[in-house]
Design a protein around this motif. Structure first.
Motif, mmCIF file in Angstrom:
data_model
loop_
_atom_site.group_PDB
_atom_site.id
_atom_site.type_symbol
_atom_site.label_atom_id
_atom_site.label_comp_id
_atom_site.label_asym_id
_atom_site.label_seq_id
_atom_site.Cartn_x
_atom_site.Cartn_y
_atom_site.Cartn_z
ATOM 1 N N ARG A 1 4.768 -7.563 -3.679
ATOM 2 C CA ARG A 1 3.543 -7.763 -2.883
ATOM 3 C C ARG A 1 3.858 -8.449 -1.565
ATOM 4 N N SER B 1 5.597 -5.713 0.682
ATOM 5 C CA SER B 1 5.006 -4.393 0.955
ATOM 6 C C SER B 1 3.500 -4.413 1.164
ATOM 7 N N CYS B 2 2.833 -5.481 0.722
ATOM 8 C CA CYS B 2 1.367 -5.501 0.805
ATOM 9 C C CYS B 2 0.834 -6.599 1.713
ATOM 10 N N LYS C 1 5.332 -5.805 6.387
ATOM 11 C CA LYS C 1 5.623 -4.717 5.446
ATOM 12 C C LYS C 1 7.058 -4.256 5.658
ATOM 13 N N ILE D 1 7.975 0.116 2.311
ATOM 14 C CA ILE D 1 6.839 1.034 2.282
ATOM 15 C C ILE D 1 6.594 1.404 0.823
ATOM 16 N N LYS D 2 5.337 1.210 0.408
ATOM 17 C CA LYS D 2 4.977 1.440 -0.999
ATOM 18 C C LYS D 2 4.193 2.737 -1.132
ATOM 19 N N ASN E 1 -0.011 3.887 -1.151
ATOM 20 C CA ASN E 1 -0.274 2.801 -0.208
ATOM 21 C C ASN E 1 -1.561 2.059 -0.601
ATOM 22 N N LYS F 1 -3.233 -1.946 -2.091
ATOM 23 C CA LYS F 1 -3.036 -3.390 -1.894
ATOM 24 C C LYS F 1 -2.510 -4.088 -3.139
ATOM 25 N N ASN G 1 11.454 0.108 5.174
ATOM 26 C CA ASN G 1 10.657 0.473 6.349
ATOM 27 C C ASN G 1 11.527 0.317 7.598
#
Length: 742
Positions: free
Chosen positions: A614, A617-618, A622, A625-626, A629, A631, A642
């Motif tokens: 988290r 990536s959230c 970032k 990259i999740k 996408n 939260k 990324n």
């Protein structure tokens, strides 16, 4: 002379009466010459001759009787008529004059009749001449006019109370006679004068108080009461006997204050609460001065003070809780509000009422106690789920850490820290504060967040002074550890420079801590990247050269790393935790990783992996990259580096989502308390051997209350546990009696 026969009584007494008559004339201010020495010797010789003649011409008994008759005749014929024809102040002056004359008459006649005192009276064990003279005045004058004299004195005292000028020395002289009539004993003074005077005093001030309370405001009433008490005290000291001071003032206090205490203290417009509400310092001081003279009423005033401070404190707590509720609705920082508003308000509250205690209530212990009890009540309230101990520790952290919201001068910080320690004295869960404080201190020290070492040491010193060395021993150990860690790091650097074959490739700083001093941290078996594994091994080898008796346990959750992120737009230095760094370094060898792959390679639990992903990536930065996408992070997500990440800063810090460790802290504190209660019970029973249940509980509470207020149920539970572990046993005949088992 020698040829003459014995002198008969009539002839001798006739000669003596000449001297007595002359003495009376002198006392009555009639024209008469003073006694010469020849006259004095003549009368003395006359008495001597009449007493030394052979029987039946020894007239000692007759002269003794004639001596008494001389006083009785003079009193009956002259003294009493002069007193009965005069009234009020004139009668008092005559009374004083007649007593003074009587003493002069007794002095001269006792000289003339001195031979009687020396032989006749001594041999017969009769009252002395002075005693006879005194008894004549007491029985014939004092007993007849004492009521009239008493009433005249009381009348003059009342006149003085009304503002008239009186002869105070005259009153003193009159009252001295009352005492002289008792021959130094206070019985006659008390029975013949003081009792009536006290009744009159009570009646006088009862009338006055009744009029004032109906006509004047409470403030004006207190002004008048204070002035009356001052004047009464002054006049008592001038002409009344010192033993009358407390009795008379007590009467005045009762009539002016005790009778109307409820109306004065509880009046809505000008009572005690109203004076506090309106900050009437002078009137509060006056009210305290007045009621401090009456212990029972002073206790009542202190109770009113306590009630008011509790009410104000309760209002304060409610305001804070309402503010917290509003902030929750607005999704603001609730803890920040608590630490800033609640603690500051409590400081203001305490300072405000402590000033009243100091300035208005003369630092009286009753008011200090009342204030302390009220502070204990609302300083131990749970507000929005947070205990005062936690809030106070958080407040300290905000004061002492870099970048805290409190921007204060050094002097203001010192003053605030003093208030923190002062408030801590009213918090019952001081052990909980100590744990929260150590948690936050650890983060300040380990992550270089402390704003000033001097302020850290200052509050440590104050805590030690107020609560003892046992309270701060672990905190002191933390500072000692850091000092030793710096030395250890310099030795490690020397070790690396002296061993050229050892190359880490990265800068490594290790802080070695003593487990017992610091908060407990979970040690997880993190699979470190190869670069980090080498560092750990090298340091372990170095440490074994220093000591072979200590085991190193690595707490990776407290570690930080500076790693270089090579992104397409530009290179950015990332400041992350050891966990975050380990996760990011996985992407050096893989472009894409699933949640399960990351978890497996790091060997961490789901909750830790979830937090790490988290944060990367959230959150704001970032780095990964999740997909998908969203939260939130789920076990089916995949992640990739990324490469297009950029930021205006060249160095950024990526924080982890905060974890609420309050539950863990409270659990640790509860466990420590169980150990503390066990230790206290065993200590007590080891010294006492046999003890009754209630006494054991009381002594246990007494030993532990400096750190926390143990619950009686918890103590009972620990006793039962110690019984099962064969430390204690119950008495067979009395189940409430316990015995220690060695």
């Amino acid at each position: 002379m020698s040829e003459r026969g014995p002198m008969n009584l009539e002839e001798g007494w006739g000669l003596m009466q000449r001297g007595i008559t002359k003495l009376k004339n002198i006392l009555e201010d009639l024209p008469e010459s003073p006694f010469s020495s020849e006259e004095y010797m003549m009368f003395y010789q006359l008495v001597f001759d009449m007493c030394t003649q052979k029987p039946p011409h020894d007239y000692s008994q007759q002269l003794y009787d004639k001596y008494r008759e001389s006083f009785e005749d003079y009193i009956t014929s002259t003294v009493l008529p002069s007193l009965t024809e005069k009234h009020d102040e004139f009668m008092l002056r005559e009374f004083v004059r007649r007593w003074s004359n009587h003493k002069v008459m007794a002095l001269w006649l006792s000289r003339f009749f001195h031979y009687l005192d020396r032989y006749f009276i001594y041999r017969r064990s009769l009252p002395t001449l002075n005693e006879v003279a005194f008894a004549c005045f007491r029985d014939l004058v004092y007993e007849k006019v004492k009521g009239k004299v008493r009433d005249a004195v009381i009348s003059l005292i009342d006149q003085e109370r009304e503002g008239e000028q009186i002869d105070q020395s005259l009153l003193k002289n009159v009252l001295d006679i009352f005492i002289e009539m008792g021959k130094g004993q206070m019985e006659l003074y008390e029975n013949d004068f003081e009792s009536s005077m006290l009744k009159d005093t009570a009646a006088y001030y009862s009338r006055k108080a009744s009029n004032w309370i109906s006509e004047d405001s409470c403030l004006d009433y207190m002004l008048k009461a204070e002035e009356c008490l001052k004047r009464e005290k002054d006049r008592v000291l001038i002409y009344l006997h010192v033993s009358s001071v407390p009795k008379r003032l007590e009467k005045v206090q009762h009539e002016l204050l005790s009778v109307y205490a409820t109306q004065l203290l509880e009046n809505e417009q000008s009572g005690f609460h109203a004076l506090l509400r309106d900050d009437k310092v002078d009137d509060l001081s006056r009210m305290y001065r007045l009621f401090s003279m009456i212990p029972r009423e002073l206790y009542r005033v202190s109770s009113l003070f306590k009630q008011y401070v509790i009410a104000e404190g309760t209002t304060l707590v409610k305001q804070i809780e309402d503010a917290v509720s509003n902030k929750k609705t607005e999704k603001r920082d609730v803890v920040g509000l608590l630490e800033q508003v609640f603690v500051r308000k409590v400081f203001e509250h305490q300072d405000k009422y402590l000033k009243y205690v100091n300035d208005c209530f003369s630092n009286h212990i009753l008011f200090h106690k009342a204030l302390g009890e009220t502070l204990e009540i609302f300083c131990n309230k749970i507000i929005a789920g947070s205990s005062s101990a936690e809030v106070l520790a958080t407040f300290c952290d905000n004061i002492l850490k870099k970048g805290g919201s409190e921007k204060l001068s050094d002097e203001a910080i010192e003053d605030t820290l003093e208030k923190v320690v002062r408030q801590l004295a009213y918090i019952s869960d001081r052990d909980l504060f100590a744990v929260f404080y150590r948690e936050k201190l650890a983060r300040r020290l380990l992550f270089d967040k402390s704003a000033s070492d001097e302020h850290e040491r200052s509050i440590l010193t104050q805590l030690k002074q107020h609560f003892g060395g046992h309270f701060t021993s672990k905190i002191e150990g933390m500072f000692t550890d850091l000092a030793l860690a710096k030395e250890n790091q310099s030795h490690f650097e020397e070790y690396l420079s002296n061993n050229s074959n050892v190359s880490l490739g990265i800068n490594l700083t290790v802080t070695v801590l003593t487990t017992s001093f610091w908060p407990s941290y979970k040690s997880r078996d993190l699979n470190l990247p190869a670069e980090m594994v080498k560092c750990v091994e090298v340091f372990r080898e170095f440490y074994q050269t220093k000591t072979k008796h200590r085991k190193l346990t690595w707490i990776y959750s407290l570690g930080t790393c500076n790693i270089i992120g090579k992104f397409e737009p530009k290179t950015v230095e990332l400041i992350v935790t050891t966990y975050q760094a380990s996760l990011l370094l996985l992407f050096n060898s893989s472009d894409r990783l699933s949640y399960q792959e990351i978890k497996s390679q790091l060997n961490l639990s789901d909750d830790v992996v979830d937090r790490l992903l988290r944060s990367l990536s959230c959150a704001k930065y970032k780095i990964l990259i999740k997909e998908p996408n969203t939260k939130t992070v789920s076990p089916t997500d995949t992640f990739e580096f990324n490469s297009r990440f950029t930021d205006k800063m060249r160095r950024i810090k990526i924080p982890l989502p905060p974890v609420d460790e309050k539950k863990k802290v409270i659990e640790d504190v509860d466990k420590d308390r169980r150990y503390a209660i066990d230790a206290s019970i065993v200590r007590i029973m080891k010294s006492r051997k046999v003890l009754e249940y209630q006494q054991l509980v009381m002594e246990c509470v007494g030993q532990l209350r400096s750190m926390f207020m143990p619950d009686v149920k918890a103590i009972k539970k620990r006793i039962e546990d110690l019984i099962t572990r064969d430390y204690l046993e119950r008495d067979k005949d009395n189940p409430n009696m316990f015995r220690y088992l060695a």
